[in-house]
Design a protein around this motif. Structure first.
Motif, PDB file in Angstrom:
ATOM      1  N   THR A 187       0.824  -1.206   0.000  1.00  0.00           N
ATOM      2  CA  THR A 187       0.000   0.000   0.000  1.00  0.00           C
ATOM      3  C   THR A 187       0.857   1.255   0.000  1.00  0.00           C
ATOM      4  O   THR A 187       0.530   2.258  -0.657  1.00  0.00           O
ATOM      5  N   GLU A 188       1.990   1.193   0.694  1.00  0.00           N
ATOM      6  CA  GLU A 188       2.834   2.372   0.859  1.00  0.00           C
ATOM      7  C   GLU A 188       3.815   2.584  -0.282  1.00  0.00           C
ATOM      8  O   GLU A 188       4.107   3.716  -0.663  1.00  0.00           O
ATOM      9  N   THR A 189       4.346   1.508  -0.863  1.00  0.00           N
ATOM     10  CA  THR A 189       5.471   1.619  -1.782  1.00  0.00           C
ATOM     11  C   THR A 189       5.133   2.393  -3.054  1.00  0.00           C
ATOM     12  O   THR A 189       3.983   2.399  -3.516  1.00  0.00           O
ATOM     13  N   ARG A 190       6.164   3.023  -3.621  1.00  0.00           N
ATOM     14  CA  ARG A 190       6.036   3.694  -4.903  1.00  0.00           C
ATOM     15  C   ARG A 190       6.732   2.897  -6.010  1.00  0.00           C
ATOM     16  O   ARG A 190       6.947   3.400  -7.106  1.00  0.00           O
ATOM     17  N   LEU A 191       7.072   1.657  -5.702  1.00  0.00           N
ATOM     18  CA  LEU A 191       7.621   0.774  -6.730  1.00  0.00           C
ATOM     19  C   LEU A 191       6.539   0.324  -7.710  1.00  0.00           C
ATOM     20  O   LEU A 191       6.842  -0.113  -8.817  1.00  0.00           O
ATOM     21  N   LEU A 192       5.289   0.423  -7.296  1.00  0.00           N
ATOM     22  CA  LEU A 192       4.183  -0.002  -8.141  1.00  0.00           C
ATOM     23  C   LEU A 192       3.724   1.118  -9.049  1.00  0.00           C
ATOM     24  O   LEU A 192       3.829   2.304  -8.711  1.00  0.00           O
ATOM     25  N   ARG A 193       3.196   0.753 -10.216  1.00  0.00           N
ATOM     26  CA  ARG A 193       2.578   1.718 -11.099  1.00  0.00           C
ATOM     27  C   ARG A 193       1.199   2.086 -10.553  1.00  0.00           C
ATOM     28  O   ARG A 193       0.555   1.284  -9.863  1.00  0.00           O
ATOM     29  N   ASP A 194       0.747   3.267 -10.858  1.00  0.00           N
ATOM     30  CA  ASP A 194      -0.536   3.743 -10.362  1.00  0.00           C
ATOM     31  C   ASP A 194      -1.643   2.791 -10.800  1.00  0.00           C
ATOM     32  O   ASP A 194      -1.810   2.519 -11.998  1.00  0.00           O
ATOM     33  N   GLY A 195      -2.392   2.268  -9.839  1.00  0.00           N
ATOM     34  CA  GLY A 195      -3.499   1.381 -10.142  1.00  0.00           C
ATOM     35  C   GLY A 195      -3.089  -0.002 -10.607  1.00  0.00           C
ATOM     36  O   GLY A 195      -3.917  -0.737 -11.160  1.00  0.00           O
ATOM     37  N   GLU A 196      -1.847  -0.399 -10.358  1.00  0.00           N
ATOM     38  CA  GLU A 196      -1.368  -1.686 -10.858  1.00  0.00           C
ATOM     39  C   GLU A 196      -2.030  -2.862 -10.142  1.00  0.00           C
ATOM     40  O   GLU A 196      -2.378  -3.864 -10.771  1.00  0.00           O
ATOM     41  N   LEU A 197      -2.201  -2.744  -8.834  1.00  0.00           N
ATOM     42  CA  LEU A 197      -2.786  -3.853  -8.084  1.00  0.00           C
ATOM     43  C   LEU A 197      -3.476  -3.340  -6.827  1.00  0.00           C
ATOM     44  O   LEU A 197      -3.250  -2.210  -6.388  1.00  0.00           O
ATOM     45  N   THR A 198      -4.316  -4.196  -6.282  1.00  0.00           N
ATOM     46  CA  THR A 198      -4.972  -3.935  -5.005  1.00  0.00           C
ATOM     47  C   THR A 198      -4.745  -5.143  -4.108  1.00  0.00           C
ATOM     48  O   THR A 198      -4.882  -6.287  -4.558  1.00  0.00           O
ATOM     49  N   ALA A 199      -4.384  -4.897  -2.847  1.00  0.00           N
ATOM     50  CA  ALA A 199      -4.104  -5.984  -1.913  1.00  0.00           C
ATOM     51  C   ALA A 199      -5.001  -5.854  -0.684  1.00  0.00           C
ATOM     52  O   ALA A 199      -5.178  -4.766  -0.142  1.00  0.00           O
ATOM     53  N   ARG A 200      -5.585  -6.984  -0.267  1.00  0.00           N
ATOM     54  CA  ARG A 200      -6.380  -6.976   0.964  1.00  0.00           C
ATOM     55  C   ARG A 200      -6.169  -8.296   1.696  1.00  0.00           C
ATOM     56  O   ARG A 200      -5.980  -9.349   1.084  1.00  0.00           O
ATOM     57  N   VAL A 201      -6.204  -8.221   3.014  1.00  0.00           N
ATOM     58  CA  VAL A 201      -5.974  -9.386   3.862  1.00  0.00           C
ATOM     59  C   VAL A 201      -7.289 -10.143   4.047  1.00  0.00           C
ATOM     60  O   VAL A 201      -8.310  -9.555   4.403  1.00  0.00           O
ATOM     61  N   LEU A 202      -7.247 -11.456   3.785  1.00  0.00           N
ATOM     62  CA  LEU A 202      -8.383 -12.333   4.058  1.00  0.00           C
ATOM     63  C   LEU A 202      -8.105 -13.035   5.387  1.00  0.00           C
ATOM     64  O   LEU A 202      -7.180 -13.842   5.494  1.00  0.00           O
ATOM     65  N   GLU A 203      -8.893 -12.702   6.395  1.00  0.00           N
ATOM     66  CA  GLU A 203      -8.674 -13.271   7.719  1.00  0.00           C
ATOM     67  C   GLU A 203      -9.160 -14.725   7.770  1.00  0.00           C
ATOM     68  O   GLU A 203     -10.091 -15.120   7.068  1.00  0.00           O
ATOM     69  N   GLY A 204      -8.518 -15.510   8.611  1.00  0.00           N
ATOM     70  CA  GLY A 204      -8.881 -16.903   8.798  1.00  0.00           C
ATOM     71  C   GLY A 204      -7.933 -17.514   9.795  1.00  0.00           C
ATOM     72  O   GLY A 204      -7.198 -16.806  10.507  1.00  0.00           O
ATOM     73  N   SER A 205      -7.923 -18.838   9.880  1.00  0.00           N
ATOM     74  CA  SER A 205      -6.980 -19.487  10.784  1.00  0.00           C
ATOM     75  C   SER A 205      -5.553 -19.121  10.401  1.00  0.00           C
ATOM     76  O   SER A 205      -4.689 -18.973  11.257  1.00  0.00           O
ATOM     77  N   GLU A 206      -5.299 -18.981   9.104  1.00  0.00           N
ATOM     78  CA  GLU A 206      -4.027 -18.469   8.588  1.00  0.00           C
ATOM     79  C   GLU A 206      -4.363 -17.359   7.605  1.00  0.00           C
ATOM     80  O   GLU A 206      -4.966 -17.619   6.556  1.00  0.00           O
ATOM     81  N   PRO A 207      -4.016 -16.094   7.910  1.00  0.00           N
ATOM     82  CA  PRO A 207      -4.373 -15.004   6.998  1.00  0.00           C
ATOM     83  C   PRO A 207      -3.708 -15.163   5.639  1.00  0.00           C
ATOM     84  O   PRO A 207      -2.595 -15.670   5.528  1.00  0.00           O
ATOM     85  N   VAL A 208      -4.416 -14.752   4.604  1.00  0.00           N
ATOM     86  CA  VAL A 208      -3.932 -14.816   3.230  1.00  0.00           C
ATOM     87  C   VAL A 208      -4.097 -13.439   2.604  1.00  0.00           C
ATOM     88  O   VAL A 208      -5.085 -12.741   2.874  1.00  0.00           O
ATOM     89  N   LEU A 209      -3.147 -13.050   1.791  1.00  0.00           N
ATOM     90  CA  LEU A 209      -3.227 -11.773   1.089  1.00  0.00           C
ATOM     91  C   LEU A 209      -3.776 -12.019  -0.313  1.00  0.00           C
ATOM     92  O   LEU A 209      -3.181 -12.771  -1.094  1.00  0.00           O
ATOM     93  N   GLN A 210      -4.916 -11.422  -0.613  1.00  0.00           N
ATOM     94  CA  GLN A 210      -5.479 -11.505  -1.965  1.00  0.00           C
ATOM     95  C   GLN A 210      -5.040 -10.273  -2.735  1.00  0.00           C
ATOM     96  O   GLN A 210      -5.322  -9.143  -2.333  1.00  0.00           O
ATOM     97  N   ILE A 211      -4.358 -10.478  -3.839  1.00  0.00           N
ATOM     98  CA  ILE A 211      -3.810  -9.392  -4.638  1.00  0.00           C
ATOM     99  C   ILE A 211      -4.486  -9.428  -6.006  1.00  0.00           C
ATOM    100  O   ILE A 211      -4.380 -10.419  -6.730  1.00  0.00           O
ATOM    101  N   THR A 212      -5.193  -8.376  -6.344  1.00  0.00           N
ATOM    102  CA  THR A 212      -5.873  -8.280  -7.631  1.00  0.00           C
ATOM    103  C   THR A 212      -4.977  -7.528  -8.598  1.00  0.00           C
ATOM    104  O   THR A 212      -4.658  -6.356  -8.390  1.00  0.00           O
ATOM    105  N   MET A 213      -4.543  -8.211  -9.662  1.00  0.00           N
ATOM    106  CA  MET A 213      -3.616  -7.638 -10.639  1.00  0.00           C
ATOM    107  C   MET A 213      -4.439  -6.963 -11.744  1.00  0.00           C
ATOM    108  O   MET A 213      -4.907  -7.598 -12.688  1.00  0.00           O
ATOM    109  N   HIS A 214      -4.623  -5.644 -11.614  1.00  0.00           N
ATOM    110  CA  HIS A 214      -5.516  -4.926 -12.524  1.00  0.00           C
ATOM    111  C   HIS A 214      -4.991  -4.876 -13.956  1.00  0.00           C
ATOM    112  O   HIS A 214      -5.785  -4.806 -14.896  1.00  0.00           O
ATOM    113  N   GLU A 215      -3.677  -4.918 -14.130  1.00  0.00           N
ATOM    114  CA  GLU A 215      -3.112  -4.870 -15.479  1.00  0.00           C
ATOM    115  C   GLU A 215      -3.217  -6.218 -16.188  1.00  0.00           C
ATOM    116  O   GLU A 215      -2.872  -6.329 -17.361  1.00  0.00           O
TER     117      GLU A 215
END
Length: 213
Positions: free
Chosen positions: A84-112
């Motif tokens: 979320t913080e880094t500027r290594l990514l292109r604008d709107g390149e991806l969205t990341a959200r944490v899926l909570e559970g017994s073991e959290p998983v990061l779901q990353i949507t690759m918009h490009e």
């Protein structure tokens, strides 16, 4: 119609001249080979997109710089914050959200890549990023295709194929693995590479198998 090795060489030389490519030779430690190859491929891929780079022309700043090497393992939540913080990514390149559970998983949507979902998990020793492809039971001649896929795996850089079960149904999966202590840049390169390979696998590999069958 297949080309002979000599014809492929001539075509490759013509393409190099057309694109103005230059050859670089580097001597690197064996352990850095995979990262160097991935970085070079990512640079070539990114530069070929041209206008997309204009949306993020500034050099990286902040806590997660390009050469930032961490001393502690990543977690799913710390990676979510870093992406979320880094500027290594292109604008709107991806969205990341944490899926909570017994073991959290990061779901990353690759918009490009057509909003392709990639899932990232962090274990005791490694980070695993993966993308589901298609159900195994939808693949014609599964046994022959599985052999074909294993043989073709070396043609898909930095990714592996497997089968995983979701809600009682088997799916083909493409995945990559990283050390828990790695740069954010390497994580981003792996995400881009995995997305590109997933798209290629869904199109080129299945078409190649169908034409050869």
């Amino acid at each position: 119609m297949s080309l002979s090795p000599a014809e492929r060489t001539r075509l490759w030389r013509a393409e190099r001249q057309r694109l103005g490519l230059v050859k670089l030779e580097l001597w690197v430690p064996p352990g850095a080979k995979a990262d160097i190859q991935a970085a070079a491929r990512a640079i070539i891929t990114a530069s070929s997109r041209g206008p997309a780079l204009l949306r993020n022309p500034d050099p990286p700043q902040g806590s997660f710089q390009m050469d930032h090497v961490i001393d502690t393992d990543w977690s799913v939540k710390s990676l979510a914050a870093a992406l979320t913080e880094t500027r290594l990514l292109r604008d709107g390149e991806l969205t990341a959200r944490v899926l909570e559970g017994s073991e959290p998983v990061l779901q990353i949507t690759m918009h490009e890549f057509g909003d392709l979902p990639i899932y990232l998990s962090v274990g005791a020793e490694q980070i695993v990023v993966s993308a589901l492809m298609w159900p195994v039971d939808e693949q014609k001649d599964q046994a022959a295709f599985n052999v074909f896929l294993l043989k073709a795996q070396k043609l898909v850089p930095l990714s592996n194929f497997g089968i995983t079960t979701v809600a009682g149904r088997d799916y083909y999966e493409i995945f990559g693995e990283l050390a828990c202590k790695t740069t954010l840049q390497t994580v981003i390169i792996e995400l881009r590479m995995l997305a590109e390979n997933a798209i290629r696998a869904a199109d080129e590999l299945r078409e190649t198998f169908a034409s050869a069958a």
